[in-house]
Design an enzyme around this catalytic site. Structure first.
Site, PDB file in Angstrom:
ATOM      1  N   ASP A 263       0.871  -1.179   0.000  1.00 53.48           N
ATOM      2  CA  ASP A 263       0.000   0.000   0.000  1.00 53.48           C
ATOM      3  C   ASP A 263       0.904   1.223   0.000  1.00 53.48           C
ATOM      4  O   ASP A 263       2.110   1.125   0.246  1.00 53.48           O
ATOM      5  CB  ASP A 263      -0.889  -0.014   1.255  1.00 53.48           C
ATOM      6  N   SER A 264       0.297   2.391  -0.220  1.00 53.71           N
ATOM      7  CA  SER A 264       1.063   3.628  -0.167  1.00 53.71           C
ATOM      8  C   SER A 264       1.539   3.943   1.256  1.00 53.71           C
ATOM      9  O   SER A 264       2.453   4.735   1.429  1.00 53.71           O
ATOM     10  CB  SER A 264       0.198   4.775  -0.685  1.00 53.71           C
TER      11      SER A 264
ATOM     12  N   GLY B  51      -2.860   9.042  -3.685  1.00 52.08           N
ATOM     13  CA  GLY B  51      -4.193   9.477  -4.125  1.00 52.08           C
ATOM     14  C   GLY B  51      -4.245  10.823  -4.802  1.00 52.08           C
ATOM     15  O   GLY B  51      -5.248  11.174  -5.421  1.00 52.08           O
TER      16      GLY B  51
ATOM     17  N   CYS C 141      -3.760  -0.929  -1.996  1.00 43.11           N
ATOM     18  CA  CYS C 141      -4.053   0.481  -2.246  1.00 43.11           C
ATOM     19  C   CYS C 141      -5.040   0.596  -3.416  1.00 43.11           C
ATOM     20  O   CYS C 141      -4.782   0.076  -4.503  1.00 43.11           O
ATOM     21  CB  CYS C 141      -2.749   1.188  -2.593  1.00 43.11           C
TER      22      CYS C 141
ATOM     23  N   GLU D 148      -6.009   9.023   9.640  1.00 41.36           N
ATOM     24  CA  GLU D 148      -4.641   8.897  10.175  1.00 41.36           C
ATOM     25  C   GLU D 148      -4.487   9.639  11.491  1.00 41.36           C
ATOM     26  O   GLU D 148      -3.688   9.263  12.345  1.00 41.36           O
ATOM     27  CB  GLU D 148      -3.619   9.376   9.138  1.00 41.36           C
TER      28      GLU D 148
ATOM     29  N   CYS E  45     -11.331   3.255  -0.694  1.00 44.94           N
ATOM     30  CA  CYS E  45     -10.026   3.737  -0.215  1.00 44.94           C
ATOM     31  C   CYS E  45      -9.702   2.974   1.060  1.00 44.94           C
ATOM     32  O   CYS E  45     -10.598   2.704   1.878  1.00 44.94           O
ATOM     33  CB  CYS E  45     -10.108   5.240   0.056  1.00 44.94           C
ATOM     34  N   THR E  46      -8.423   2.650   1.215  1.00 40.10           N
ATOM     35  CA  THR E  46      -7.993   1.847   2.369  1.00 40.10           C
ATOM     36  C   THR E  46      -8.402   2.450   3.712  1.00 40.10           C
ATOM     37  O   THR E  46      -8.629   1.732   4.687  1.00 40.10           O
ATOM     38  CB  THR E  46      -6.452   1.741   2.371  1.00 40.10           C
ATOM     39  N   HIS E  47      -8.475   3.783   3.773  1.00 33.09           N
ATOM     40  CA  HIS E  47      -8.710   4.452   5.059  1.00 33.09           C
ATOM     41  C   HIS E  47     -10.185   4.515   5.475  1.00 33.09           C
ATOM     42  O   HIS E  47     -10.491   4.702   6.642  1.00 33.09           O
ATOM     43  CB  HIS E  47      -8.191   5.894   5.002  1.00 33.09           C
TER      44      HIS E  47
HETATM   45  N1  DGL Z   1      -4.040   3.866   0.055  1.00 30.60           N
HETATM   46  C1  DGL Z   1      -4.696   4.926  -0.699  1.00 30.60           C
HETATM   47  C2  DGL Z   1      -5.910   4.331  -1.419  1.00 30.60           C
HETATM   48  O1  DGL Z   1      -6.507   3.352  -1.007  1.00 30.60           O
HETATM   49  C3  DGL Z   1      -5.081   6.087   0.185  1.00 30.60           C
HETATM   50  C4  DGL Z   1      -3.909   6.901   0.689  1.00 30.60           C
HETATM   51  C5  DGL Z   1      -3.126   7.569  -0.415  1.00 30.60           C
HETATM   52  O2  DGL Z   1      -3.613   8.544  -1.023  1.00 30.60           O
HETATM   53  O3  DGL Z   1      -2.026   7.117  -0.685  1.00 30.60           O
HETATM   54  O4  DGL Z   1      -6.298   4.845  -2.435  1.00 30.60           O
END
Ligand code: DGL
Length: 267
Positions: A12-13, A45, A75, A154, A186-188
């Protein structure tokens, strides 16, 4: 053919993909996992598809060098832009979060009116929209980037008036489109599930791509006869491209338990 005792690689990022790690570990408790968070280059993102593809290739390279048996692109932004190129380049199975999330949304929606939220880059790619329409050609898809959800998650700002106001501002337009299903693309976003559900109402089906992806990972491993059968407990390895301490601190909130050790790697 990779060995069944090898680990699943997840990248992931940054910390967000730990929501996918958590689901995969829950669904496949005997599997070893190597997780890479590209914390030096987060966020993806806000970046262009070309840049995200380049970053994704670097992350995949680190994990492949460690002998993983399959790659999971946790991600959403990287799945949207880089899945096909990674599949072309690698000779192990590569799974993203978009197709499993889209499948789940199509299965859940009764009206075929589906909302998708994600990063600006994911929404601009139209990846969810295309995946949903490929599975259900008559579906109506309405999308909306919700970038502020990432820093809120976060910061651990998951309840109260600030996330409520942000959610209301972002989601109002989607609600006007009469959707009955909303993809948390989105992961978050699963961390903000309560606030999102309260904003869209109890009847809206929310799709957590992380959960859908873990089932797809299990299906892929079963199909290829690659499930780990060792009696010894699985090994979890955490790699990052920036300060391990920060990742461990914020990541604990995403994973719900302490993360240690965290190893720095250069991509
Ligand atoms: N992990 C990214 C996603 O799921 C979110 C965080 C980012 O922008 O890197 O798109």
């Amino acid at each position: 053919m990779p060995e069944s005792d090898a680990a699943i690689g997840i990248f992931d990022s940054g910390v967000g993909g730990l929501t996918v790690f958590a689901r995969v570990a829950e669904c496949l408790p005997d599997e070893s996992i190597i997780y890479l968070g590209d914390t030096a280059r987060v966020p993806y993102g806000t970046k262009s598809g070309e840049t995200v593809m380049r970053y994704a290739a670097g992350c995949a390279g680190v994990l492949v060098e460690r002998g993983i048996k399959m790659l999971v692109v946790a991600c959403n932004t990287a799945s949207a832009h880089a899945l096909e190129s990674l599949r072309d380049e690698l000779d192990i199975p590569v799974l993203g979060v978009i197709a499993p999330g889209a499948r789940c949304a199509v299965d859940l929606s009764r009206t075929g009116r589906i909302g998708v939220i994600g990063t600006a880059s994911t929404i601009a790619s139209k990846a969810y929209e295309e995946a949903i329409r490929a599975m259900a050609p008559g579906a109506q898809v309405v999308s909306k980037p919700c970038p502020l959800f990432v820093p809120l998650a976060e910061e651990g700002w998951l309840h109260g008036s600030v996330p409520r106001q942000v959610a209301a501002a972002y989601l109002e337009e989607l609600l006007q489109n009469d959707i009955d299903t909303l993809v948390l693309g989105c992961t978050h976003y699963p961390l903000l599930r309560d606030v999102i559900q309260a904003t869209v109402g109890p009847d809206m089906a929310l799709v957590d791509s992380a959960r859908a992806t873990s089932l797809a990972v299990a299906e892929t491993l079963n199909g290829l006869g690659l499930r780990r059968e060792e009696a010894a407990p699985p090994r979890y390895t955490f790699l990052v491209t920036d300060a391990p301490d920060n990742f461990a601190r914020v990541g604990e909130r995403f994973l719900g338990r302490a993360i240690s050790p965290v190893e720095w790697v250069d991509v």
